[in-house]
Design a protein around this motif. Structure first.
Motif, PDB file in Angstrom:
ATOM      1  N   TRP A 101      23.414  59.448  85.429  1.00 23.67           N
ATOM      2  CA  TRP A 101      21.986  59.674  85.573  1.00 23.67           C
ATOM      3  C   TRP A 101      21.720  61.170  85.509  1.00 23.67           C
ATOM      4  O   TRP A 101      22.455  61.968  86.081  1.00 23.67           O
ATOM      5  CB  TRP A 101      21.478  59.122  86.901  1.00 23.67           C
ATOM      6  CG  TRP A 101      21.555  57.637  86.981  1.00 23.67           C
ATOM      7  CD1 TRP A 101      20.603  56.743  86.616  1.00 23.67           C
ATOM      8  CD2 TRP A 101      22.644  56.856  87.487  1.00 23.67           C
ATOM      9  NE1 TRP A 101      21.027  55.459  86.847  1.00 23.67           N
ATOM     10  CE2 TRP A 101      22.290  55.497  87.374  1.00 23.67           C
ATOM     11  CE3 TRP A 101      23.895  57.176  88.002  1.00 23.67           C
ATOM     12  CZ2 TRP A 101      23.119  54.465  87.777  1.00 23.67           C
ATOM     13  CZ3 TRP A 101      24.736  56.151  88.390  1.00 23.67           C
ATOM     14  CH2 TRP A 101      24.344  54.817  88.281  1.00 23.67           C
ATOM     15  N   SER A 102      20.647  61.537  84.811  1.00 24.92           N
ATOM     16  CA  SER A 102      20.270  62.951  84.703  1.00 24.92           C
ATOM     17  C   SER A 102      18.776  63.100  84.938  1.00 24.92           C
ATOM     18  O   SER A 102      18.011  62.139  84.862  1.00 24.92           O
ATOM     19  CB  SER A 102      20.660  63.514  83.333  1.00 24.92           C
ATOM     20  OG  SER A 102      20.009  62.789  82.309  1.00 24.92           O
ATOM     21  N   SER A 103      18.363  64.340  85.193  1.00 25.31           N
ATOM     22  CA  SER A 103      16.963  64.653  85.449  1.00 25.31           C
ATOM     23  C   SER A 103      16.187  64.656  84.136  1.00 25.31           C
ATOM     24  O   SER A 103      16.646  65.194  83.137  1.00 25.31           O
ATOM     25  CB  SER A 103      16.871  66.024  86.118  1.00 25.31           C
ATOM     26  OG  SER A 103      15.552  66.488  86.116  1.00 25.31           O
ATOM     27  N   ARG A 104      14.999  64.057  84.127  1.00 21.73           N
ATOM     28  CA  ARG A 104      14.139  64.070  82.941  1.00 21.73           C
ATOM     29  C   ARG A 104      13.755  65.477  82.537  1.00 21.73           C
ATOM     30  O   ARG A 104      13.666  65.793  81.371  1.00 21.73           O
ATOM     31  CB  ARG A 104      12.838  63.303  83.193  1.00 21.73           C
ATOM     32  CG  ARG A 104      12.941  61.850  83.015  1.00 21.73           C
ATOM     33  CD  ARG A 104      11.571  61.207  83.210  1.00 21.73           C
ATOM     34  NE  ARG A 104      11.760  59.795  83.377  1.00 21.73           N
ATOM     35  CZ  ARG A 104      11.256  58.878  82.566  1.00 21.73           C
ATOM     36  NH1 ARG A 104      10.493  59.236  81.568  1.00 21.73           N
ATOM     37  NH2 ARG A 104      11.493  57.611  82.768  1.00 21.73           N
ATOM     38  N   GLU A 105      13.491  66.313  83.503  1.00 17.68           N
ATOM     39  CA  GLU A 105      12.943  67.627  83.198  1.00 17.68           C
ATOM     40  C   GLU A 105      14.027  68.671  82.939  1.00 17.68           C
ATOM     41  O   GLU A 105      14.001  69.355  81.947  1.00 17.68           O
ATOM     42  CB  GLU A 105      12.002  68.080  84.316  1.00 17.68           C
ATOM     43  CG  GLU A 105      10.817  67.150  84.507  1.00 17.68           C
ATOM     44  CD  GLU A 105      10.028  66.862  83.238  1.00 17.68           C
ATOM     45  OE1 GLU A 105       9.932  67.724  82.354  1.00 17.68           O
ATOM     46  OE2 GLU A 105       9.502  65.743  83.117  1.00 17.68           O
ATOM     47  N   GLY A 106      14.994  68.785  83.822  1.00 15.89           N
ATOM     48  CA  GLY A 106      16.002  69.823  83.649  1.00 15.89           C
ATOM     49  C   GLY A 106      17.255  69.346  82.941  1.00 15.89           C
ATOM     50  O   GLY A 106      18.052  70.136  82.470  1.00 15.89           O
ATOM     51  N   GLU A 139      11.784  60.335  87.762  1.00 15.45           N
ATOM     52  CA  GLU A 139      12.443  61.580  87.379  1.00 15.45           C
ATOM     53  C   GLU A 139      13.782  61.419  86.660  1.00 15.45           C
ATOM     54  O   GLU A 139      14.389  62.413  86.296  1.00 15.45           O
ATOM     55  CB  GLU A 139      12.673  62.454  88.616  1.00 15.45           C
ATOM     56  CG  GLU A 139      11.412  63.063  89.149  1.00 15.45           C
ATOM     57  CD  GLU A 139      10.792  64.067  88.195  1.00 15.45           C
ATOM     58  OE1 GLU A 139      11.492  64.755  87.439  1.00 15.45           O
ATOM     59  OE2 GLU A 139       9.550  64.152  88.196  1.00 15.45           O
ATOM     60  N   GLY A 140      14.276  60.193  86.467  1.00 14.14           N
ATOM     61  CA  GLY A 140      15.631  60.039  85.963  1.00 14.14           C
ATOM     62  C   GLY A 140      15.750  59.424  84.584  1.00 14.14           C
ATOM     63  O   GLY A 140      14.901  58.656  84.143  1.00 14.14           O
ATOM     64  N   LEU A 141      16.826  59.801  83.905  1.00 15.31           N
ATOM     65  CA  LEU A 141      17.257  59.171  82.660  1.00 15.31           C
ATOM     66  C   LEU A 141      18.676  58.678  82.885  1.00 15.31           C
ATOM     67  O   LEU A 141      19.423  59.246  83.684  1.00 15.31           O
ATOM     68  CB  LEU A 141      17.247  60.176  81.500  1.00 15.31           C
ATOM     69  CG  LEU A 141      15.887  60.720  81.100  1.00 15.31           C
ATOM     70  CD1 LEU A 141      16.044  61.806  80.046  1.00 15.31           C
ATOM     71  CD2 LEU A 141      14.990  59.601  80.578  1.00 15.31           C
ATOM     72  N   ARG A 142      19.056  57.631  82.167  1.00 19.41           N
ATOM     73  CA  ARG A 142      20.386  57.049  82.331  1.00 19.41           C
ATOM     74  C   ARG A 142      21.086  56.992  80.981  1.00 19.41           C
ATOM     75  O   ARG A 142      20.489  56.599  79.982  1.00 19.41           O
ATOM     76  CB  ARG A 142      20.256  55.644  82.912  1.00 19.41           C
ATOM     77  CG  ARG A 142      21.555  54.891  83.039  1.00 19.41           C
ATOM     78  CD  ARG A 142      21.340  53.485  83.574  1.00 19.41           C
ATOM     79  NE  ARG A 142      20.414  52.751  82.735  1.00 19.41           N
ATOM     80  CZ  ARG A 142      19.453  51.944  83.189  1.00 19.41           C
ATOM     81  NH1 ARG A 142      19.286  51.774  84.474  1.00 19.41           N
ATOM     82  NH2 ARG A 142      18.649  51.322  82.364  1.00 19.41           N
TER      83      ARG A 142
END
Length: 182
Positions: A95-100, A67-70
């Protein structure tokens, strides 16, 4: 999700520059991904590396892999003396959420590595001692999508220190192939 990425290496400013860009596919949205790195010789015994990335796949935990992006920015300085070398680096991460796209965590890390390299024919053998320390800050209210995916699971530790030893061999010939072992 899948990932489509293009890379190019360029000799710029007396050093090496790497550029990468692409798209990461998500369930609800796709994210643009990009990275740049530049390695610059400073003297016959030293080089600096600066790098940055936006929306690269996060691999620090199983939940972040799903679920994460960096996004990150960092740098390192490497100094050599004969066969011995030392490298110190620092990096800031988010780190951020892939979807939101909501923020999941942020942090910083420092690393130190010392080692010895030996060249034998086409093979480079290295032995190293490695240490790092990372501090992370998690939001007070976790992302609802992450909380639903992994209830009660901490995405990242607040602090993490590591110490290790390693060995590698690069360029070992095995028939028509050249191998790398780490």
């Amino acid at each position: 999700g899948s990932e489509l990425l293009a890379r190019v290496h360029l000799p710029l400013l007396g050093g090496r520059t790497e550029l990468a860009g692409g798209v990461i596919e998500g369930r609800e949205r796709n994210a643009l991904q990009g990275a740049v790195a530049h390695t610059q010789p400073l003297a016959s015994f030293a080089e600096a590396r600066l790098d940055a990335a936006v929306n690269e796949p996060a691999d620090e935990s199983a939940v972040l892999m799903v679920e994460g992006l960096r996004s990150r920015v960092g740098g390192a300085l490497t100094v050599t003396a004969g066969r011995a070398y030392g490298r110190a680096g620092a990096e800031l991460k988010r780190w951020s959420s892939r979807e939101g796209g909501g923020e999941l965590a942020s942090g910083g890390a420092g690393t130190l590595e010392i080692g010895v390299r030996e060249h034998r024919a086409d093979t480079e053998i290295s032995l190293r001692l490695y240490g790092s320390h990372q501090r992370n800050e998690l939001p007070v209210t976790p992302d609802p999508a992450i909380a639903a995916l992994a209830p009660g699971v901490t995405l990242l530790p607040e602090e993490l220190s590591m110490l290790g030893i390693g060995a590698s061999a690069a360029g070992v010939r095995l028939g028509p192939a050249r191998l790398l072992a780490d």
